[in-house]
Design a protein around this motif. Structure first.
Motif, PDB file in Angstrom:
ATOM      1  N   SER A   1     -19.490 -12.852 -12.398  1.00 14.04           N
ATOM      2  CA  SER A   1     -18.280 -13.456 -12.222  1.00 14.04           C
ATOM      3  C   SER A   1     -18.349 -14.530 -11.141  1.00 14.04           C
ATOM      4  O   SER A   1     -19.626 -14.213 -10.199  1.00 14.04           O
ATOM      5  CB  SER A   1     -17.457 -12.491 -11.604  1.00 14.04           C
ATOM      6  N   ASP A   2     -17.260 -15.635 -11.442  1.00 13.42           N
ATOM      7  CA  ASP A   2     -17.581 -16.563 -10.359  1.00 13.42           C
ATOM      8  C   ASP A   2     -16.785 -17.017  -9.748  1.00 13.42           C
ATOM      9  O   ASP A   2     -15.983 -18.032  -8.842  1.00 13.42           O
ATOM     10  CB  ASP A   2     -18.006 -18.006 -11.072  1.00 13.42           C
ATOM     11  N   ASP A   3     -15.912 -15.097  -9.200  1.00 11.21           N
ATOM     12  CA  ASP A   3     -14.654 -15.704  -8.792  1.00 11.21           C
ATOM     13  C   ASP A   3     -15.068 -15.340  -6.856  1.00 11.21           C
ATOM     14  O   ASP A   3     -14.057 -15.506  -5.948  1.00 11.21           O
ATOM     15  CB  ASP A   3     -13.883 -14.629  -9.308  1.00 11.21           C
ATOM     16  N   GLY A   4     -15.853 -15.118  -6.680  1.00 11.91           N
ATOM     17  CA  GLY A   4     -16.441 -15.719  -5.321  1.00 11.91           C
ATOM     18  C   GLY A   4     -16.737 -14.555  -4.662  1.00 11.91           C
ATOM     19  O   GLY A   4     -16.605 -14.132  -3.573  1.00 11.91           O
ATOM     20  N   SER A   5     -16.259 -12.908  -5.487  1.00 15.35           N
ATOM     21  CA  SER A   5     -16.013 -11.502  -4.835  1.00 15.35           C
ATOM     22  C   SER A   5     -17.010 -10.628  -4.703  1.00 15.35           C
ATOM     23  O   SER A   5     -18.205 -11.332  -5.695  1.00 15.35           O
ATOM     24  CB  SER A   5     -14.542 -11.126  -4.884  1.00 15.35           C
ATOM     25  N   LEU A   6     -17.947  -9.914  -3.657  1.00 14.03           N
ATOM     26  CA  LEU A   6     -18.415  -8.923  -4.121  1.00 14.03           C
ATOM     27  C   LEU A   6     -18.284  -8.168  -4.034  1.00 14.03           C
ATOM     28  O   LEU A   6     -17.164  -7.395  -4.392  1.00 14.03           O
ATOM     29  CB  LEU A   6     -19.580  -8.726  -2.754  1.00 14.03           C
ATOM     30  N   ASP A   7     -18.716  -7.271  -4.958  1.00 14.47           N
ATOM     31  CA  ASP A   7     -18.099  -5.820  -5.895  1.00 14.47           C
ATOM     32  C   ASP A   7     -19.249  -5.038  -4.718  1.00 14.47           C
ATOM     33  O   ASP A   7     -20.135  -5.259  -5.731  1.00 14.47           O
ATOM     34  CB  ASP A   7     -18.782  -6.130  -7.884  1.00 14.47           C
ATOM     35  N   VAL A   8     -18.684  -4.027  -4.690  1.00 13.05           N
ATOM     36  CA  VAL A   8     -19.558  -2.795  -4.310  1.00 13.05           C
ATOM     37  C   VAL A   8     -18.619  -1.640  -4.274  1.00 13.05           C
ATOM     38  O   VAL A   8     -17.461  -1.442  -4.528  1.00 13.05           O
ATOM     39  CB  VAL A   8     -18.724  -3.207  -2.017  1.00 13.05           C
ATOM     40  N   TRP A   9     -19.842  -0.440  -5.102  1.00 15.25           N
ATOM     41  CA  TRP A   9     -19.745   0.581  -5.513  1.00 15.25           C
ATOM     42  C   TRP A   9     -19.466   1.464  -4.313  1.00 15.25           C
ATOM     43  O   TRP A   9     -20.933   1.314  -3.893  1.00 15.25           O
ATOM     44  CB  TRP A   9     -20.495   0.595  -6.642  1.00 15.25           C
ATOM     45  N   VAL A  10     -18.950   2.227  -4.125  1.00 12.71           N
ATOM     46  CA  VAL A  10     -19.306   3.696  -3.286  1.00 12.71           C
ATOM     47  C   VAL A  10     -18.755   4.804  -4.177  1.00 12.71           C
ATOM     48  O   VAL A  10     -17.677   5.027  -5.357  1.00 12.71           O
ATOM     49  CB  VAL A  10     -18.438   3.352  -2.038  1.00 12.71           C
ATOM     50  N   TYR A  11     -19.446   5.759  -3.490  1.00 12.52           N
ATOM     51  CA  TYR A  11     -19.282   7.214  -4.598  1.00 12.52           C
ATOM     52  C   TYR A  11     -17.894   7.721  -3.401  1.00 12.52           C
ATOM     53  O   TYR A  11     -17.634   7.789  -2.173  1.00 12.52           O
ATOM     54  CB  TYR A  11     -20.048   8.546  -3.488  1.00 12.52           C
ATOM     55  N   GLN A  12     -16.751   8.420  -4.164  1.00 13.60           N
ATOM     56  CA  GLN A  12     -15.500   8.429  -3.627  1.00 13.60           C
ATOM     57  C   GLN A  12     -15.639  10.044  -3.555  1.00 13.60           C
ATOM     58  O   GLN A  12     -15.675  10.894  -4.519  1.00 13.60           O
ATOM     59  CB  GLN A  12     -14.858   8.339  -5.256  1.00 13.60           C
ATOM     60  N   ASP A  13     -15.303  10.156  -2.354  1.00 15.06           N
ATOM     61  CA  ASP A  13     -14.688  11.381  -1.974  1.00 15.06           C
ATOM     62  C   ASP A  13     -14.368  11.251  -0.116  1.00 15.06           C
ATOM     63  O   ASP A  13     -13.616  10.382  -0.377  1.00 15.06           O
ATOM     64  CB  ASP A  13     -16.243  12.535  -1.647  1.00 15.06           C
ATOM     65  N   ALA A  14     -14.168  13.079   0.666  1.00 12.08           N
ATOM     66  CA  ALA A  14     -13.042  12.427   1.202  1.00 12.08           C
ATOM     67  C   ALA A  14     -13.643  12.090   2.392  1.00 12.08           C
ATOM     68  O   ALA A  14     -12.723  11.072   2.909  1.00 12.08           O
ATOM     69  CB  ALA A  14     -13.195  14.391   2.499  1.00 12.08           C
ATOM     70  N   SER A  15     -14.986  10.918   1.998  1.00 15.53           N
ATOM     71  CA  SER A  15     -16.017  10.534   3.367  1.00 15.53           C
ATOM     72  C   SER A  15     -15.275   8.602   2.846  1.00 15.53           C
ATOM     73  O   SER A  15     -16.157   8.111   3.989  1.00 15.53           O
ATOM     74  CB  SER A  15     -16.636  10.560   3.704  1.00 15.53           C
ATOM     75  N   THR A  16     -14.713   8.881   2.027  1.00 17.90           N
ATOM     76  CA  THR A  16     -14.991   7.408   1.090  1.00 17.90           C
ATOM     77  C   THR A  16     -13.940   6.145   2.329  1.00 17.90           C
ATOM     78  O   THR A  16     -14.010   5.247   2.304  1.00 17.90           O
ATOM     79  CB  THR A  16     -13.957   7.267  -0.072  1.00 17.90           C
ATOM     80  N   LYS A  17     -13.071   7.137   3.000  1.00 17.82           N
ATOM     81  CA  LYS A  17     -12.340   6.749   4.394  1.00 17.82           C
ATOM     82  C   LYS A  17     -12.666   5.360   5.162  1.00 17.82           C
ATOM     83  O   LYS A  17     -12.485   4.132   5.039  1.00 17.82           O
ATOM     84  CB  LYS A  17     -11.475   7.620   5.340  1.00 17.82           C
ATOM     85  N   VAL A  18     -14.257   5.422   5.558  1.00 17.45           N
ATOM     86  CA  VAL A  18     -14.834   5.180   6.489  1.00 17.45           C
ATOM     87  C   VAL A  18     -15.603   3.288   5.667  1.00 17.45           C
ATOM     88  O   VAL A  18     -15.373   2.703   5.965  1.00 17.45           O
ATOM     89  CB  VAL A  18     -16.047   5.880   6.724  1.00 17.45           C
ATOM     90  N   GLN A  19     -16.101   3.456   4.674  1.00 18.66           N
ATOM     91  CA  GLN A  19     -16.425   2.571   3.615  1.00 18.66           C
ATOM     92  C   GLN A  19     -14.754   1.488   3.524  1.00 18.66           C
ATOM     93  O   GLN A  19     -14.727   0.386   3.419  1.00 18.66           O
ATOM     94  CB  GLN A  19     -17.254   2.879   2.355  1.00 18.66           C
ATOM     95  N   ARG A  20     -13.972   1.839   3.659  1.00 20.01           N
ATOM     96  CA  ARG A  20     -12.213   1.395   2.858  1.00 20.01           C
ATOM     97  C   ARG A  20     -11.926   0.789   4.205  1.00 20.01           C
ATOM     98  O   ARG A  20     -11.873  -0.799   3.852  1.00 20.01           O
ATOM     99  CB  ARG A  20     -11.749   2.458   2.331  1.00 20.01           C
ATOM    100  N   GLU A  21     -12.222   1.483   5.636  1.00 26.12           N
ATOM    101  CA  GLU A  21     -11.837   0.637   6.582  1.00 26.12           C
ATOM    102  C   GLU A  21     -12.921  -0.690   6.687  1.00 26.12           C
ATOM    103  O   GLU A  21     -12.557  -1.702   7.571  1.00 26.12           O
ATOM    104  CB  GLU A  21     -12.373   1.554   7.824  1.00 26.12           C
ATOM    105  N   VAL A  22     -13.978  -0.077   6.695  1.00 35.47           N
ATOM    106  CA  VAL A  22     -14.987  -1.570   7.070  1.00 35.47           C
ATOM    107  C   VAL A  22     -14.967  -2.306   6.279  1.00 35.47           C
ATOM    108  O   VAL A  22     -14.974  -3.739   6.041  1.00 35.47           O
ATOM    109  CB  VAL A  22     -16.397  -1.138   6.842  1.00 35.47           C
ATOM    110  N   VAL A  23     -14.599  -2.402   4.658  1.00 35.91           N
ATOM    111  CA  VAL A  23     -14.067  -3.359   3.698  1.00 35.91           C
ATOM    112  C   VAL A  23     -13.275  -4.102   4.063  1.00 35.91           C
ATOM    113  O   VAL A  23     -13.222  -5.736   4.614  1.00 35.91           O
ATOM    114  CB  VAL A  23     -13.908  -3.064   2.596  1.00 35.91           C
ATOM    115  N   GLU A  24     -12.075  -3.257   5.082  1.00 37.72           N
ATOM    116  CA  GLU A  24     -11.304  -4.607   5.302  1.00 37.72           C
ATOM    117  C   GLU A  24     -11.083  -4.772   6.487  1.00 37.72           C
ATOM    118  O   GLU A  24     -10.858  -6.151   6.688  1.00 37.72           O
ATOM    119  CB  GLU A  24      -9.783  -3.472   5.576  1.00 37.72           C
ATOM    120  N   ARG A  25     -12.145  -4.963   7.364  1.00 37.74           N
ATOM    121  CA  ARG A  25     -12.608  -5.217   8.387  1.00 37.74           C
ATOM    122  C   ARG A  25     -13.041  -6.223   8.279  1.00 37.74           C
ATOM    123  O   ARG A  25     -12.842  -7.530   8.667  1.00 37.74           O
ATOM    124  CB  ARG A  25     -13.480  -4.513   9.785  1.00 37.74           C
ATOM    125  N   PHE A  26     -14.445  -6.268   7.026  1.00 35.81           N
ATOM    126  CA  PHE A  26     -15.507  -7.491   7.116  1.00 35.81           C
ATOM    127  C   PHE A  26     -14.473  -8.513   5.808  1.00 35.81           C
ATOM    128  O   PHE A  26     -14.385 -10.105   6.368  1.00 35.81           O
ATOM    129  CB  PHE A  26     -16.360  -6.836   5.479  1.00 35.81           C
TER     130      PHE A  26
END
Lengths: 307, 435
Positions: free
Chosen positions: B37-62
């Motif tokens: 995919s040359d859409d220039g984005s990074l595909d990041v996978w995370v295990y989804q549970d109650a703690s996924t919130k932290v990863q969602r926040e860091v993605v937003e900041r990044f």
């Protein structure tokens, strides 16, 4: 002549319903079948001769998966358990479904209502039903804590004992699938002409005699249909085992499909899992062909012969 | 000649339709992914549970600071390993993904599918220093680092029910003798000494892991990882198995542990309701109790370390469990995208990220996290956990995560059969050696 003249052009228009349909009509279906059934099966057959962990390229290992199958006590146990489960499932479910189906084929109003309630388990998904049963069988908080002692499981440890766990699978699947087979038998029993019973009644046959002399022989083809569904279903039970026992205690409820899952999607040993899958395909096909053959079902003899 | 024409048109159109169908089906298998995919984005996978919130926040900041944006794919927990496994090696593989280190990625490492992070850490020593060393190393393979710690620490802790202990006038066990005496104390009081979810073999595995560690030290399992299954032949493994048999025989786990589950909260409820006195479980038991039995989590839940065993040579300060989870980077990610991927994983070393973890009830694995622990909702528990891990000379990754996936089912089966009495201690060692 005039008649023939009008027919000939009509036949040549190739309108549907006239003459035999071309092979091309089967093509979409056939292609789907080839791509989504035959090709994967051939691939699985080929994978059974490789060592593959799901990433990279499979490497050929010849017969090593097969000799491992031959020596693996867990596989032997799984095949044995699958066969026992299949036979017991048939012995347990068929008589009950047959009697219930014949009973439900009656036309009284109360039977219609009761049958409708009775068919409810058919509507639930296997996974949801297994989860419900799992909580009922929880030794500390489930129903089994109260009724366990009566079943000689004083601690409610039904799922923790080999026989108990196996019995639980047999029971839960029967509870879930008897309604389906009852429905099949109900349909079959309703199709039996009333006149046969009237004639038998005039000859003085009672209910029991009527059942054995008319209902049972008339349901011959229905029994074969239901049995094939039941046997193939029992050989491929999976979700109930996954949720209820996870193949345990130990490996005492690890039947062939669960063994396949364990090797394929927990161990990522896809070559070996493919060998197990191949065995399952061969056994299930053989058993259902045998059933059809031995019962004379293939000949499609009508139960209405001589009527 | 109308007939043949109509027939052949039909045939041609059917073939065309079929070709289209097949074409679409095949095309569906080959789009997207690294390089694809040359859409220039990074595909990041995370295990989804109650703690996924932290990863969602860091993605937003990044994404606010970076030209190359991150797309977060949250995979529901149960299917995470399967999905990761089946997608790696296809063009749909993620660019950056969550994993457990060790065996969960060793097959990928073997096939050069992951980016070696040692050169990155050599260039950026601060990054390496940011994390507790035992945790960074626990995810390494053959001494090489492929993962950046990105979640809280998850050591296995001996929890106890304070109310049950108070009723029995008992103290939490400091030695193995204490532990054996407590078994009798609670049996007499009609309480199951230890809650154990025997339906799930990984809960029983925790006991064997700690016992092997206490009898023979962390080296026993390290040797198994590096030298293979024959190394199960260590006397510490046999001793641990004999101890399990002894514990089961003494009624340490009650009588119906074989059909108690963990995932549907069977063991945790027994423990919280005071029907069991102790529970050996991962640190997530706290969050679990907090959401299901909040009153108990607040005032009734106690914790302590796993005691030493008589004659054992292992350091009783060592811990077992899941040090944490890691970000790994796909080796196919190159150039600017690789730079962006590395920038993204480095966010996990920053203090803002640690604060998010603490706010979520987790204990971060960064070496400067100690100062932040006061902000945890239960500072005592957070500090206990942090010090337990920080002072541990070794942190053994859960066996089923440390070994390649093909060993998980036979390992779990052997452990369960040992606890069920279907395998003798010697038979258990043989089963492990034969894996």
């Amino acid at each position: 002549m005039a008649h023939a003249a009008t027919r000939a052009p009509r036949r040549s228009t190739g309108r549907p319903g006239v003459g035999r349909p071309g092979v091309a009509w089967a093509l979409p279906g056939a292609l789907f079948f080839v791509f989504f059934a035959v090709a994967p099966m051939v691939l699985v057959g080929a994978l059974a001769f490789t060592d593959w962990d799901g990433i990279g390229t499979p490497s050929w290992t010849g017969m090593s998966n097969w000799s491992r199958l031959w020596d693996d006590p867990e596989t032997h146990q799984a095949i044995w358990l699958s066969l026992v489960l299949t036979v017991l499932t048939w012995l347990f479910q068929t008589p009950l479904a047959l009697l219930l189906g014949v009973w439900a084929a009656g036309r009284q109003r109360n039977r219609a209502v009761l049958s409708a309630i009775f068919f409810l388990p058919l509507l639930g998904s296997s996974v949801a039903l297994a989860l419900v049963w799992k909580s009922l069988l929880d030794p500390n908080f489930g129903l089994i804590a109260d009724i366990g002692p009566a079943l000689s499981f004083a601690d409610g440890d039904l799922l923790g004992s080999s026989k108990g766990a196996f019995g639980a699978i047999l029971f839960v699947t029967a509870w879930q699938f008897i309604p389906l087979h009852t429905l099949i038998y109900q349909g079959g029993a309703r199709a039996i002409p009333r006149s046969l019973y009237d004639a038998a009644a005039i000859d003085g046959a009672g209910t029991v005699r009527q059942f054995f002399a008319i209902t049972l022989p008339q349901l011959r083809n229905t029994i074969v249909t239901s049995s094939v569904i039941m046997v193939v279903g029992a050989l491929t039970f999976f979700d109930t085992v996954l949720i209820l026992t996870k193949g345990g205690p130990g490996t005492d409820t690890t039947i062939v499909p669960y063994l396949m899952y364990k090797n394929g999607f927990q161990a990522f040993d896809l070559g070996y899992a493919s060998a197990v899958a191949t065995i399952l395909v061969v056994v299930a096909t053989t058993v259902s062909l045998l059933l059809v053959r031995l019962t004379g079902f293939a000949a499609m003899r009508s139960t209405r012969e001589g009527m | 000649m109308r007939i043949p024409r109509s027939r052949s048109t039909l045939r041609a159109s059917t073939l065309a339709a079929a070709a289209l169908l097949v074409g679409t089906a095949l095309a569906g298998c080959g789009s997207g992914g690294p390089g694809g995919s040359d859409d220039g984005s990074l595909d990041v996978w995370v295990y989804q549970d109650a703690s996924t919130k932290v990863q969602r926040e860091v993605v937003e900041r990044f994404n606010k600071t970076s030209d190359i944006k991150v797309t977060l794919t949250q995979v529901p927990g149960e299917g995470y390993s399967d999905k990761m496994r089946t997608s790696m090696g296809t063009p749909n593989a993620p660019d950056v993904f969550f994993n457990w280190g060790g065996g969960s990625i060793s097959d990928f490492v073997e096939k050069d599918m992951l980016l070696d992070l040692d050169p990155v850490m050599a260039k950026d020593p601060e990054l390496k220093k940011a994390f507790i060393p035992t945790i960074l190393d626990a995810g390494a393979i053959d001494g090489k680092h492929y993962g950046i710690p990105m979640r809280g620490m998850q050591p296995v802790i001996l929890f106890y029910n304070k109310d049950v202990f108070a009723d029995a006038g008992a103290e939490p066990p400091k030695s193995w003798d204490d532990l054996l005496k407590l078994i009798d104390t609670f049996k007499d009081a009609g309480v199951t000494p230890f809650a154990l979810a025997g339906t799930d073999a990984w809960t029983e595995q925790m006991w064997v892991e700690y016992l092997v560690d206490r009898y023979g030290g962390a080296g026993v399992f390290q040797k198994i990882v590096s030298e293979g299954m024959a190394a199960w032949d260590d006397p510490a493994v046999l001793k641990a198995a004999q101890t399990v048999k002894d514990l089961v025989g003494r009624g340490a786990f009650g009588k119906n542990y074989k059909s108690v589950n963990y995932t549907a909260d069977g063991a945790s409820t027994l423990f919280a309701k005071g029907k069991a006195a102790m529970h050996l479980m991962g640190s997530w038991e706290y969050a679990n109790q907090k959401s299901n039995q909040p009153a108990f989590a607040k005032s009734g839940l106690g914790w302590t370390t796993f005691p030493a065993v008589p004659g054992g040579s292992g350091d009783p300060k060592s811990v077992v469990g899941n040090p944490t989870n890691y970000w790994s980077v796909n080796a196919k990610v190159k150039g600017d995208k690789q730079k962006a991927a590395l920038e993204f994983v480095k966010f996990a070393a920053e203090q803002d990220y640690s604060k998010d973890l603490i706010a979520n009830g987790d204990v971060p694995t960064t070496s400067d996290a100690a100062a932040l622990l006061g902000e945890h909702e239960n500072p005592d528990y957070a500090r206990f956990q942090y010090e337990l891990v920080e002072q541990a000379p070794d942190f053994t990754l859960s066996w089923d995560q440390a070994l390649p996936a093909k060993y998980t089912p036979p390992l779990h089966t052997a452990v369960q059969k040992l606890f069920n009495g279907q395998l003798s201690p010697a038979g258990f060692v043989d089963a492990l050696k034969g894996m």
